[in-house]
Design an enzyme around this catalytic site. Structure first.
Site, PDB file in Angstrom:
ATOM      1  N   GLU A 150      14.844  17.478 -24.187  1.00  0.00           N
ATOM      2  CA  GLU A 150      13.929  17.701 -22.573  1.00  0.00           C
ATOM      3  C   GLU A 150      14.314  19.309 -22.280  1.00  0.00           C
ATOM      4  O   GLU A 150      13.962  19.791 -21.979  1.00  0.00           O
ATOM      5  CB  GLU A 150      13.842  16.973 -21.538  1.00  0.00           C
ATOM      6  N   LYS A 198      11.137  22.533 -13.439  1.00  0.00           N
ATOM      7  CA  LYS A 198      10.402  21.511 -12.831  1.00  0.00           C
ATOM      8  C   LYS A 198       9.606  21.587 -11.517  1.00  0.00           C
ATOM      9  O   LYS A 198       8.249  21.520 -11.139  1.00  0.00           O
ATOM     10  CB  LYS A 198      10.208  20.336 -13.128  1.00  0.00           C
ATOM     11  N   ARG A 237       0.986  22.481 -15.323  1.00  0.00           N
ATOM     12  CA  ARG A 237       2.029  21.573 -15.609  1.00  0.00           C
ATOM     13  C   ARG A 237       1.440  20.714 -17.144  1.00  0.00           C
ATOM     14  O   ARG A 237       2.896  19.507 -16.756  1.00  0.00           O
ATOM     15  CB  ARG A 237       1.699  19.765 -14.278  1.00  0.00           C
ATOM     16  N   LYS A 259       5.333  11.680 -10.512  1.00  0.00           N
ATOM     17  CA  LYS A 259       5.120  11.077 -11.960  1.00  0.00           C
ATOM     18  C   LYS A 259       5.182   9.415 -12.429  1.00  0.00           C
ATOM     19  O   LYS A 259       6.993   9.648 -12.448  1.00  0.00           O
ATOM     20  CB  LYS A 259       5.163  11.383 -13.300  1.00  0.00           C
ATOM     21  N   HIS A 272      12.287   8.081 -26.507  1.00  0.00           N
ATOM     22  CA  HIS A 272      11.498   8.970 -25.756  1.00  0.00           C
ATOM     23  C   HIS A 272      11.715  10.304 -26.352  1.00  0.00           C
ATOM     24  O   HIS A 272      10.977  11.814 -27.159  1.00  0.00           O
ATOM     25  CB  HIS A 272      11.333   8.708 -24.468  1.00  0.00           C
ATOM     26  N   HIS A 289       4.503  16.527 -26.786  1.00  0.00           N
ATOM     27  CA  HIS A 289       3.519  14.894 -26.060  1.00  0.00           C
ATOM     28  C   HIS A 289       3.317  14.479 -27.249  1.00  0.00           C
ATOM     29  O   HIS A 289       2.958  12.917 -27.166  1.00  0.00           O
ATOM     30  CB  HIS A 289       4.131  15.546 -24.341  1.00  0.00           C
ATOM     31  N   ARG A 303       0.581  -1.087  -0.169  1.00  0.00           N
ATOM     32  CA  ARG A 303      -0.184  -0.286  -0.159  1.00  0.00           C
ATOM     33  C   ARG A 303       0.549   0.609  -0.154  1.00  0.00           C
ATOM     34  O   ARG A 303       0.280   2.072   0.084  1.00  0.00           O
ATOM     35  CB  ARG A 303      -1.057  -0.028   1.110  1.00  0.00           C
ATOM     36  N   HIS A 319       4.123  11.332 -28.292  1.00  0.00           N
ATOM     37  CA  HIS A 319       4.113  10.230 -28.692  1.00  0.00           C
ATOM     38  C   HIS A 319       3.232   9.657 -29.396  1.00  0.00           C
ATOM     39  O   HIS A 319       3.332   8.145 -29.235  1.00  0.00           O
ATOM     40  CB  HIS A 319       2.589  10.047 -27.362  1.00  0.00           C
ATOM     41  N   GLU A 358      -1.220  18.327 -12.222  1.00  0.00           N
ATOM     42  CA  GLU A 358      -1.555  18.531 -13.678  1.00  0.00           C
ATOM     43  C   GLU A 358      -2.769  19.265 -14.093  1.00  0.00           C
ATOM     44  O   GLU A 358      -3.516  18.353 -15.160  1.00  0.00           O
ATOM     45  CB  GLU A 358      -1.004  17.083 -14.292  1.00  0.00           C
ATOM     46  N   ASN A 402       3.811  19.171 -21.265  1.00  0.00           N
ATOM     47  CA  ASN A 402       3.920  18.080 -21.729  1.00  0.00           C
ATOM     48  C   ASN A 402       4.363  18.428 -23.438  1.00  0.00           C
ATOM     49  O   ASN A 402       3.567  18.281 -24.691  1.00  0.00           O
ATOM     50  CB  ASN A 402       2.778  17.902 -22.064  1.00  0.00           C
TER      51      ASN A 402
HETATM   52  P1  NAD Z   1      15.502   4.243 -20.522  1.00  0.00           P
HETATM   53  O1  NAD Z   1      16.004   4.856 -18.780  1.00  0.00           O
HETATM   54  O2  NAD Z   1      15.464   3.620 -20.831  1.00  0.00           O
HETATM   55  O3  NAD Z   1      17.219   5.097 -19.974  1.00  0.00           O
HETATM   56  C1  NAD Z   1      17.943   4.880 -21.713  1.00  0.00           C
HETATM   57  C2  NAD Z   1      18.965   3.338 -22.178  1.00  0.00           C
HETATM   58  O4  NAD Z   1      20.360   3.897 -21.324  1.00  0.00           O
HETATM   59  C3  NAD Z   1      19.102   2.859 -21.426  1.00  0.00           C
HETATM   60  O5  NAD Z   1      19.140   1.405 -21.869  1.00  0.00           O
HETATM   61  C4  NAD Z   1      19.719   2.315 -19.918  1.00  0.00           C
HETATM   62  O6  NAD Z   1      19.971   1.427 -19.639  1.00  0.00           O
HETATM   63  C5  NAD Z   1      21.149   3.519 -20.150  1.00  0.00           C
HETATM   64  N1  NAD Z   1      21.305   4.265 -19.400  1.00  0.00           N
HETATM   65  C6  NAD Z   1      21.298   4.546 -17.929  1.00  0.00           C
HETATM   66  N2  NAD Z   1      22.008   5.177 -17.734  1.00  0.00           N
HETATM   67  C7  NAD Z   1      23.045   5.193 -18.208  1.00  0.00           C
HETATM   68  C8  NAD Z   1      24.105   5.809 -18.015  1.00  0.00           C
HETATM   69  N3  NAD Z   1      24.661   6.431 -17.006  1.00  0.00           N
HETATM   70  N4  NAD Z   1      25.535   5.570 -18.477  1.00  0.00           N
HETATM   71  C9  NAD Z   1      24.969   4.203 -19.990  1.00  0.00           C
HETATM   72  N5  NAD Z   1      23.828   3.885 -19.635  1.00  0.00           N
HETATM   73  C10 NAD Z   1      22.942   4.544 -19.066  1.00  0.00           C
HETATM   74  O7  NAD Z   1      15.659   5.857 -20.675  1.00  0.00           O
HETATM   75  P2  NAD Z   1      15.168   7.365 -20.346  1.00  0.00           P
HETATM   76  O8  NAD Z   1      15.484   8.617 -21.330  1.00  0.00           O
HETATM   77  O9  NAD Z   1      16.310   7.752 -19.123  1.00  0.00           O
HETATM   78  O10 NAD Z   1      13.274   7.569 -20.199  1.00  0.00           O
HETATM   79  C11 NAD Z   1      12.722   6.792 -20.661  1.00  0.00           C
HETATM   80  C12 NAD Z   1      11.325   6.482 -19.934  1.00  0.00           C
HETATM   81  O11 NAD Z   1      10.913   8.038 -19.363  1.00  0.00           O
HETATM   82  C13 NAD Z   1      10.468   6.864 -20.523  1.00  0.00           C
HETATM   83  O12 NAD Z   1       9.773   5.631 -20.239  1.00  0.00           O
HETATM   84  C14 NAD Z   1       8.783   7.868 -20.717  1.00  0.00           C
HETATM   85  O13 NAD Z   1       7.690   7.823 -20.132  1.00  0.00           O
HETATM   86  C15 NAD Z   1       9.426   8.333 -19.167  1.00  0.00           C
HETATM   87  N6  NAD Z   1       9.546   9.521 -18.465  1.00  0.00           N
HETATM   88  C16 NAD Z   1       9.017   9.586 -17.443  1.00  0.00           C
HETATM   89  C17 NAD Z   1       8.754  10.762 -17.023  1.00  0.00           C
HETATM   90  C18 NAD Z   1       8.620  11.192 -15.779  1.00  0.00           C
HETATM   91  O14 NAD Z   1       7.676  12.766 -15.205  1.00  0.00           O
HETATM   92  N7  NAD Z   1       7.850  10.518 -14.578  1.00  0.00           N
HETATM   93  C19 NAD Z   1       9.003  12.165 -17.481  1.00  0.00           C
HETATM   94  C20 NAD Z   1       9.809  11.974 -18.709  1.00  0.00           C
HETATM   95  C21 NAD Z   1       9.842  10.851 -19.336  1.00  0.00           C
HETATM   96  N1  GLY Z   2       7.181  15.086 -17.912  1.00  0.00           N
HETATM   97  C1  GLY Z   2       6.132  15.499 -17.370  1.00  0.00           C
HETATM   98  C2  GLY Z   2       5.562  15.831 -15.727  1.00  0.00           C
HETATM   99  O1  GLY Z   2       6.018  15.239 -15.465  1.00  0.00           O
HETATM  100  O2  GLY Z   2       4.534  16.054 -16.295  1.00  0.00           O
END
Ligand code: NAD
Ligand code: GLY
Length: 369
Positions: free
Chosen positions: A185, A227, A241, A143, A266, A248, A121, A252, A237, A245
């Site tokens: 970003e 942020k 917030r 998020k 992404h 996006h 929980r 997306h 949001e 996007n």
């Molecule tokens: P990811 O987590 O897949 O990392 C990208 C790649 O880099 C992976 O292969 C990972 O193994 C590698 N990696 C990570 N750190 C490393 C390092 N220091 N050295 C070498 N390799 C490394 O991708 P990302 O771009 O970090 O994140 C994308 C995700 O984030 C998506 O799923 C997206 O939806 C999400 N996202 C979430 C939010 C939110 O607010 N929660 C905002 C933006 C994106």
């Molecule tokens: N990446 C969009 C948010 O955090 O709201």
């Protein structure tokens, strides 16, 4: 070191930004671990590159640590991935007084954060983001989510971390393509709300991409400050917030069309989507063509895609892209919501956008009917 406070009352927390933080992670995390125990969720790439260093730091602080290692990639952020991580946390006997550490990029942060939100929980978690994208965006703001066959991030929760440690040194091992995707970003923040930061990036963006410590810390800190302010005002949001996007809705749709994989990362989708959002804004008369061209130039200068023809997997059908946009969480009653701009640094939420206008724009952008 830069420290940014995310102000959310009792759920407020700090984001620390500096090189060398992993070495100090144990000492920084210990006060937040009542039973002195954490389970670190990370992918196998991050474990191999930086796992020993984090483990040594946690052990040196007298903490008990277990690693839950998952496969790298977006496909891990799934129902199966969530079940697997949750089950392994249960097998470890992690208790409600223990803390999950999300050590990795946005995939691990979103997955481990969501697991923390529902595990027994809900338990606390700490973010140690290791990609530029995760440091400037996904690790801050609470998020968390997984993807389903029906779309990305559709199942999730708002669950704020207790602490974020953005160690700038870990970015040295990030593949160049991932670094550029995260940089999308970074520029996004300038485009949506800070014209002078955007102008600074036009001049200094190369130094950020070269990981020059001063430029990098300035850029990450400015993004996190923006942020933190937005999340502090609008955690769920309801208004401001949504500006985060920017790019996006277009992005997306392309990610969905290319299968959420290596064809279009992404951040690359966000880059292309931002360029499109500014061109769409110009086409609708909201901003000048000059601003749209400046945005395109800054994105292209970072080696990021700005045109549909830059993305693998094309040509793209306008109707299919619009269908994906209709699945977007921001779509309301069949009308589409976009983040558009009046100028660089002045984004706004445009609700009820006519899908015919979107269609005409996409066709003009080279999409097929
Ligand atoms: P990811 O987590 O897949 O990392 C990208 C790649 O880099 C992976 O292969 C990972 O193994 C590698 N990696 C990570 N750190 C490393 C390092 N220091 N050295 C070498 N390799 C490394 O991708 P990302 O771009 O970090 O994140 C994308 C995700 O984030 C998506 O799923 C997206 O939806 C999400 N996202 C979430 C939010 C939110 O607010 N929660 C905002 C933006 C994106
Ligand atoms: N990446 C969009 C948010 O955090 O709201």
């Amino acid at each position: 070191m830069t420290s940014v406070r995310v102000g959310l009352g009792a759920r407020s927390y700090d984001v620390l930004i500096e090189g060398g933080l992993i070495e100090r992670a144990g000492a920084l995390m210990a006060p937040l671990l009542p039973r002195g125990r954490t389970a670190v969720v990370c992918d196998s790439t991050v474990k191999a590159l930086h796992g020993l260093q984090l483990e040594a730091s946690l052990l040196a602080a007298g903490l008990t640590v277990d690693f839950v290692v998952v496969a790298p990639g977006e496909q891990t952020k799934s129902w199966d991935g969530l079940a697997d991580v949750s089950d392994r946390l249960l097998a470890l006997g992690l208790d409600r007084g223990d803390v999950i550490t999300a050590f990795g990029g946005g995939v691990v942060g979103d997955l481990a954060g969501f697991a923390a939100s529902i595990y027994k929980r809900g338990i606390d978690f700490i973010q140690i983001p290791t990609t530029l994208l995760a440091q400037v965006d996904s690790s801050v703001g609470g998020k968390t989510a997984i993807d389903t066959a029906r779309g990305k991030n559709l199942i999730g929760a708002f669950h704020q971390p207790r602490l974020v440690l953005a160690d700038l040194d870990v970015l040295a091992t990030l593949p160049a393509r991932e670094l550029r995707a995260g940089y999308a970003e970074v520029i996004k923040y300038g485009m949506l709300g800070d014209a002078s930061f955007f102008a600074w990036l036009e001049q200094q963006g190369g130094h950020v991409l070269d990981l020059k410590p001063e430029a990098l810390e300035h850029a990450v800190a400015r993004c996190v400050q923006m942020k933190a302010q937005i999340v502090g005002e609008d955690e769920r949001e309801a208004a401001a917030r949504a500006l985060l996007n920017l790019g996006h809705t277009f992005g997306h749709a392309l990610e969905a069309e290319t299968g959420y994989g290596v064809a279009l990362l992404h951040g690359e989708g966000v880059a292309l989507g931002c360029a499109q959002a500014f061109r769409f804004s110009a086409a609708l008369g909201h901003c000048t063509l000059e601003d749209a061209r400046r945005v395109e130039k800054a994105i292209a200068a970072a080696g990021l895609p700005t045109r549909l023809s830059d993305a693998q997997g094309g040509p793209f059908a306008a109707d299919r892209l619009i269908a994906h946009m209709g699945q977007d969480k921001k779509a309301e009653g069949g009308r589409l919501t976009f983040v558009l701009a009046r100028a660089i640094g002045e984004a706004f939420v445009a609700k009820g956008v006519d899908s015919e206008a979107v269609r005409a724009f996409l066709l003009a952008e080279g999409a097929t009917p």
